[in-house]
Write an enzyme that holds these catalytic residues in place. Structure first.
Site, PDB file in Angstrom:
ATOM      1  N   GLY A 199       0.792  -1.227   0.000  1.00 22.16           N
ATOM      2  CA  GLY A 199       0.000   0.000   0.000  1.00 22.16           C
ATOM      3  C   GLY A 199       0.820   1.272   0.000  1.00 22.16           C
ATOM      4  N   ASP A 230      -6.954  -0.233  -0.803  1.00 16.46           N
ATOM      5  CA  ASP A 230      -5.697   0.203  -0.174  1.00 16.46           C
ATOM      6  C   ASP A 230      -5.884   1.575   0.487  1.00 16.46           C
ATOM      7  OD1 ASP A 230      -4.758  -2.018  -1.488  1.00 16.46           O
ATOM      8  OD2 ASP A 230      -2.977  -1.054  -2.295  1.00 16.46           O
TER       9      ASP A 230
HETATM   10  O1  PMV Z   1      -1.183  -2.200  -5.388  1.00 14.68           O
HETATM   11  P1  PMV Z   1      -1.263  -3.414  -4.517  1.00 14.68           P
HETATM   12  O2  PMV Z   1      -0.240  -4.432  -4.812  1.00 14.68           O
HETATM   13  O3  PMV Z   1      -1.342  -3.045  -3.071  1.00 14.68           O
HETATM   14  O4  PMV Z   1      -2.646  -4.178  -4.883  1.00 14.68           O
HETATM   15  C1  PMV Z   1      -3.906  -3.564  -4.843  1.00 14.68           C
HETATM   16  C2  PMV Z   1      -5.003  -4.565  -4.766  1.00 14.68           C
HETATM   17  C3  PMV Z   1      -5.650  -4.968  -6.088  1.00 14.68           C
HETATM   18  O5  PMV Z   1      -6.850  -5.657  -5.729  1.00 14.68           O
HETATM   19  C4  PMV Z   1      -4.758  -5.925  -6.874  1.00 14.68           C
HETATM   20  C5  PMV Z   1      -5.990  -3.769  -6.975  1.00 14.68           C
HETATM   21  C6  PMV Z   1      -7.127  -2.916  -6.463  1.00 14.68           C
HETATM   22  O6  PMV Z   1      -7.307  -1.834  -7.048  1.00 14.68           O
HETATM   23  O7  PMV Z   1      -7.854  -3.314  -5.554  1.00 14.68           O
END
Ligand code: PMV
Length: 335
Positions: free
Chosen positions: A112, A157
């Site tokens: 995040g 996130d």
């Molecule tokens: O950016 P990351 O690796 O923290 O992943 C985000 C989570 C996802 O579900 C892959 C993308 C999203 O927009 O929810």
């Protein structure tokens, strides 16, 4: 702590990183996810500048934009998103702003970092220009800038970094409406192991969308299973049933592997954690690299055994994180 509107001329804000316990990727397509904050934070300090310009100093480099010039070209990732927030905040307030960012959240690792940068930046800048800087308005501003600078994002996130604690998240109705706090029976500790391979969230989200287009019935069944696991995961967090939580995490990893977002190294780390007594382990975030999280057995010995095993299995970095810590905080900056 949220500052009242028009209170501060210089403000400092912090935002935690996050881990997704269940439901990444499926959350982009309407299924719920369960996420939590972790005790690695980003700090942003916003101060007025004596000239009508925006300047940012950060671990990703520095940038400067004179008033009326708009965004400087060539900025990447969370620096671009933070600059967008600063340029529009300075324009709205008609002032010059300096933003300084420090980060203890590894970049591109699924923890995040981009959202924590945006939440901390938005909170500090809004407070410094006298705009309301509560978690709801900060989360909405942060997600807008993430979408504009980095592409689509479900908001899970951003919500976890702004609100902290544990929460269930559904995309579609806005970041504020999407987050439902889960009152956890206890604070959890997670062993976080970095594969050492940086990932690109948009690339992995694109790959999953292609998988979905080519395997619609299979994807729908998997999304249904992920949604069912998210409910089970929520109950486990609420009741402190770590065995059930670990089981959900491991089943979630199996689903993500079937989607094609795990890697050989991530699978090896998950197996190593299991052999060392972890109750469950999975990739967290978009995958294709990034981090694996494991729920260790209780106590320091359990944590150390899992961390040791994941290091020996090839983790580039491994640390124990407190999960469910406080969300964003904003206050006047010391002079
Ligand atoms: O950016 P990351 O690796 O923290 O992943 C985000 C989570 C996802 O579900 C892959 C993308 C999203 O927009 O929810």
């Amino acid at each position: 702590m949220a500052l009242p509107a028009a209170a501060a001329a210089a403000a400092v804000a912090t935002a935690p990183g996050k881990a997704i316990l269940l439901g990444e990727h499926f959350v982009v397509h309407g299924a719920p996810a369960v996420a939590c904050s972790i005790d690695r934070t980003v700090a942003a300090t916003a101060r007025p500048l004596p000239r009508r310009a925006v300047r940012i100093d950060s671990p990703l480099g520095a940038c400067e934009a004179a008033a009326g010039e708009g965004m400087p070209g060539g900025l990447q990732g969370p620096l671009a998103a933070a600059c967008l927030i600063a340029v529009s905040g300075a324009q709205r307030a008609g002032v010059g702003l300096h933003l300084s960012i420090d980060s203890c959240v590894p970049l591109g690792a699924g923890l995040g970092s981009s959202s924590a940068w945006c939440v901390a930046a938005a909170a500090a800048l809004r407070a410094a220009t006298g705009e309301e800087a509560g978690a709801d308005s900060v989360a909405a501003a942060a997600l807008d800038s993430e979408k504009a600078a980095l592409g689509s994002a479900s908001g899970v996130d951003t919500a976890a970094c702004a609100y902290g604690g544990f929460g269930a998240y559904c995309a579609g109705g806005g970041v504020v409406e999407g987050w439902r706090r889960i009152d956890a029976a206890e604070r959890l500790r997670l062993v976080v192991a970095d594969t050492g391979v940086p990932h690109s969230t948009p690339r992995m989200v694109g790959a999953v969308s292609r998988f979905r287009d080519q395997n619609r019935p299979e994807f729908e069944a998997m999304a249904g299973e992920s949604a069912r696991l998210a409910q089970e995961c929520e109950r486990a967090v609420r009741s402190g049933d770590t065995l059930a939580l670990g089981r959900c995490m491991s089943k979630s990893h199996a689903l993500l592997s079937r989607l094609g977002v795990s890697t050989g190294t991530a699978d090896t780390l998950v197996k190593a954690a299991g052999a060392a007594g972890s109750q469950g382990a999975k990739i967290t975030g978009a995958g294709g690299g990034g981090c694996v999280i494991a729920l260790p057995g209780r106590g320091k010995d359990g944590e150390e055994a899992v961390a040791r095993a994941m290091r020996s299995a090839g983790a580039a970095e491994c640390f124990v994180a407190d999960a469910g810590v406080q969300g964003m905080d904003v206050r006047p900056a010391p002079p």
